[in-house]
Design an enzyme around this catalytic site. Structure first.
Site, PDB file in Angstrom:
ATOM      1  CG  ASP A  50     -16.183 -70.802  -9.535  1.00 16.08           C
ATOM      2  OD1 ASP A  50     -17.307 -71.240  -9.420  1.00 16.08           O
ATOM      3  OD2 ASP A  50     -15.852 -69.705  -8.733  1.00 16.08           O
ATOM      4  CE  LYS A  80     -12.872 -67.883  -5.786  1.00 16.35           C
ATOM      5  NZ  LYS A  80     -13.314 -68.868  -6.921  1.00 16.35           N
ATOM      6  CG  ASP A 109     -17.073 -66.639 -10.436  1.00 15.98           C
ATOM      7  OD1 ASP A 109     -17.467 -67.387  -9.436  1.00 15.98           O
ATOM      8  OD2 ASP A 109     -17.518 -65.594 -10.902  1.00 15.98           O
ATOM      9  CG  ASN A 110     -15.674 -65.878  -7.449  1.00 18.05           C
ATOM     10  OD1 ASN A 110     -15.370 -66.998  -7.728  1.00 18.05           O
ATOM     11  ND2 ASN A 110     -16.652 -65.481  -7.362  1.00 18.05           N
ATOM     12  CD  GLU A 120     -21.287 -66.458  -6.393  1.00 19.57           C
ATOM     13  OE1 GLU A 120     -21.103 -65.554  -7.062  1.00 19.57           O
ATOM     14  OE2 GLU A 120     -20.229 -67.082  -5.619  1.00 19.57           O
TER      15      GLU A 120
HETATM   16  C1  LIG Z   1      -5.197 -77.913  -3.997  1.00 14.99           C
HETATM   17  C2  LIG Z   1      -6.225 -76.736  -4.283  1.00 14.99           C
HETATM   18  C3  LIG Z   1      -6.352 -76.216  -5.578  1.00 14.99           C
HETATM   19  N1  LIG Z   1      -6.954 -77.230  -6.278  1.00 14.99           N
HETATM   20  C4  LIG Z   1      -7.932 -77.629  -6.285  1.00 14.99           C
HETATM   21  N2  LIG Z   1      -8.347 -78.737  -7.043  1.00 14.99           N
HETATM   22  C5  LIG Z   1      -9.769 -79.295  -7.112  1.00 14.99           C
HETATM   23  N3  LIG Z   1     -10.661 -78.463  -6.565  1.00 14.99           N
HETATM   24  C6  LIG Z   1     -10.474 -77.495  -5.937  1.00 14.99           C
HETATM   25  C7  LIG Z   1      -9.200 -77.010  -5.611  1.00 14.99           C
HETATM   26  N4  LIG Z   1      -9.076 -75.892  -4.912  1.00 14.99           N
HETATM   27  C8  LIG Z   1     -10.486 -75.705  -4.215  1.00 14.99           C
HETATM   28  N5  LIG Z   1     -11.183 -76.692  -4.975  1.00 14.99           N
HETATM   29  C9  LIG Z   1     -12.841 -76.941  -4.853  1.00 14.99           C
HETATM   30  O1  LIG Z   1     -13.351 -75.802  -5.461  1.00 14.99           O
HETATM   31  C10 LIG Z   1     -14.343 -75.145  -4.790  1.00 14.99           C
HETATM   32  C11 LIG Z   1     -14.005 -74.021  -3.989  1.00 14.99           C
HETATM   33  C12 LIG Z   1     -14.170 -72.873  -4.522  1.00 14.99           C
HETATM   34  C13 LIG Z   1     -13.651 -71.633  -3.819  1.00 14.99           C
HETATM   35  N6  LIG Z   1     -14.621 -70.510  -4.247  1.00 14.99           N
HETATM   36  C14 LIG Z   1     -14.769 -69.512  -3.465  1.00 14.99           C
HETATM   37  O2  LIG Z   1     -13.816 -69.405  -2.566  1.00 14.99           O
HETATM   38  C15 LIG Z   1     -15.626 -68.469  -3.807  1.00 14.99           C
HETATM   39  C16 LIG Z   1     -15.839 -67.466  -2.816  1.00 14.99           C
HETATM   40  C17 LIG Z   1     -16.999 -66.502  -2.698  1.00 14.99           C
HETATM   41  C18 LIG Z   1     -17.604 -65.752  -1.615  1.00 14.99           C
HETATM   42  C19 LIG Z   1     -17.428 -64.293  -2.010  1.00 14.99           C
HETATM   43  C20 LIG Z   1     -17.859 -63.436  -1.089  1.00 14.99           C
HETATM   44  C21 LIG Z   1     -17.959 -63.946   0.343  1.00 14.99           C
HETATM   45  F1  LIG Z   1     -18.075 -62.924   1.269  1.00 14.99           F
HETATM   46  C22 LIG Z   1     -17.751 -65.053   0.410  1.00 14.99           C
HETATM   47  C23 LIG Z   1     -17.373 -65.885  -0.437  1.00 14.99           C
HETATM   48  C24 LIG Z   1     -17.549 -66.573  -4.076  1.00 14.99           C
HETATM   49  C25 LIG Z   1     -17.222 -67.432  -5.009  1.00 14.99           C
HETATM   50  O3  LIG Z   1     -18.183 -67.378  -6.312  1.00 14.99           O
HETATM   51  C26 LIG Z   1     -16.267 -68.397  -5.066  1.00 14.99           C
HETATM   52  O4  LIG Z   1     -16.118 -69.372  -5.970  1.00 14.99           O
HETATM   53  C27 LIG Z   1     -14.473 -76.365  -3.648  1.00 14.99           C
HETATM   54  O5  LIG Z   1     -15.528 -77.319  -4.237  1.00 14.99           O
HETATM   55  C28 LIG Z   1     -13.325 -76.800  -3.344  1.00 14.99           C
HETATM   56  O6  LIG Z   1     -13.146 -78.030  -2.898  1.00 14.99           O
HETATM   57 MG   LIG Z   2     -17.009 -68.638  -7.764  1.00 13.46          MG
END
Ligand SMILES: CCCNc1ncnc2c1ncn2[C@@H]1O[C@H](/C=C/CNC(=O)c2cc(-c3ccc(F)cc3)cc(O)c2O)[C@@H](O)[C@H]1O
Ligand SMILES: [Mg+2]
Length: 215
Positions: free
Chosen positions: A141, A144, A169-170, A199
């Site tokens: 999650d 993406k 997810d997603n 969600e």
């Molecule tokens: C080095 C980057 C890759 N490794 C990583 N390692 C550890 N944590 C990581 C992470 N990448 C991202 N994260 C963290 O995960 C989370 C990111 C989640 C990204 N999720 C989304 O973009 C998302 C986006 C939507 C979304 C859907 C429709 C919309 F119009 C707008 C947003 C819905 C969701 O359910 C989502 O999960 C943050 O807390 C970020 O800090």
């Molecule tokens: Mg998500």
């Protein structure tokens, strides 16, 4: 300066939820995100599918990629039996700090190992540092475009073995096309799509469950 959305989510938990009651934490976050401010938690509808997969797998070791505020961490951890745990990776220190407090409020800190750092840096250390043989369940999650590279990294590190379940997810919104193509076309995975909604909205989204069949 203004508080952040995760800080406002934590405040909703601290004012509306009961310490030690994970369900009240989940309900407080869902209410806040449905009626006050949308946030990217897996949410109640897809969360019920997550619950059913956790119950079906009854995992001993779970990996979650992307903790955010800890909503899905609490959903998963509340269903784990004693001795089972979820390792959750979060590389944003502000989000990690909020998630620690949400997890603490739910009383589930004994079942959760929150690791502050990037998936790509930490996955290669999982065996050595946490004594993990293989994960029974991985919940994806985070960003993406990282679903596919991190899945391949987990395979390379021997952390995905016969029977490991990946739940993503997603896969529709925002979408993870390269990941979907990979797990759906690979002879090593048995993949199925659980149709749901983004969600707190009426938009289509869903979870993809992929079972590793072994090499
Ligand atoms: C080095 C980057 C890759 N490794 C990583 N390692 C550890 N944590 C990581 C992470 N990448 C991202 N994260 C963290 O995960 C989370 C990111 C989640 C990204 N999720 C989304 O973009 C998302 C986006 C939507 C979304 C859907 C429709 C919309 F119009 C707008 C947003 C819905 C969701 O359910 C989502 O999960 C943050 O807390 C970020 O800090
Ligand atoms: Mg998500």
């Amino acid at each position: 300066t203004r508080t952040s959305r995760p800080q406002r989510i934590l405040k909703a938990v601290q004012t509306k939820a009961t310490v030690g009651d994970p369900q009240s934490v989940i309900t407080a976050i869902d209410h806040f995100c449905r009626h006050r401010e949308w946030a990217m938690n897996v949410g109640d509808e897809k969360g019920s599918i997550l619950d059913s997969v956790v119950n079906e797998v009854s995992p001993v070791t779970v990996l979650e990629l992307g903790t955010y505020c800890g909503y899905s961490t609490v959903r998963i951890a509340r269903l784990l039996p004693p001795g089972a745990c979820v390792i959750t990776l979060e590389f944003n220190p502000d989000y990690a700090a909020i998630a620690r407090q949400v997890i603490k409020w739910s009383g589930l800190e004994d079942k959760v190992q929150l690791v502050e750092g990037a998936s790509g840096d930490w996955i290669p250390w999982m065996k050595e540092h946490f004594g993990v043989q293989a994960f029974d369940l991985v919940f994806l999650d985070h960003w993406k475009e990282r679903y596919l590279p991190d899945t391949k990294l987990l395979e390379e590190c021997g952390l995905i073995q016969k029977g490991t379940v990946l739940l993503a997810d997603n896969v529709i919104c925002p979408g993870t096309p390269d990941y979907l193509e990979y797990v759906r076309n690979s002879p090593h995975y048995n993949s199925q799509y659980y149709r749901s909604h983004l969600e707190y909205t009426k938009a289509e989204d869903g979870l993809e469950k992929s079972v590793f069949l072994g090499y």
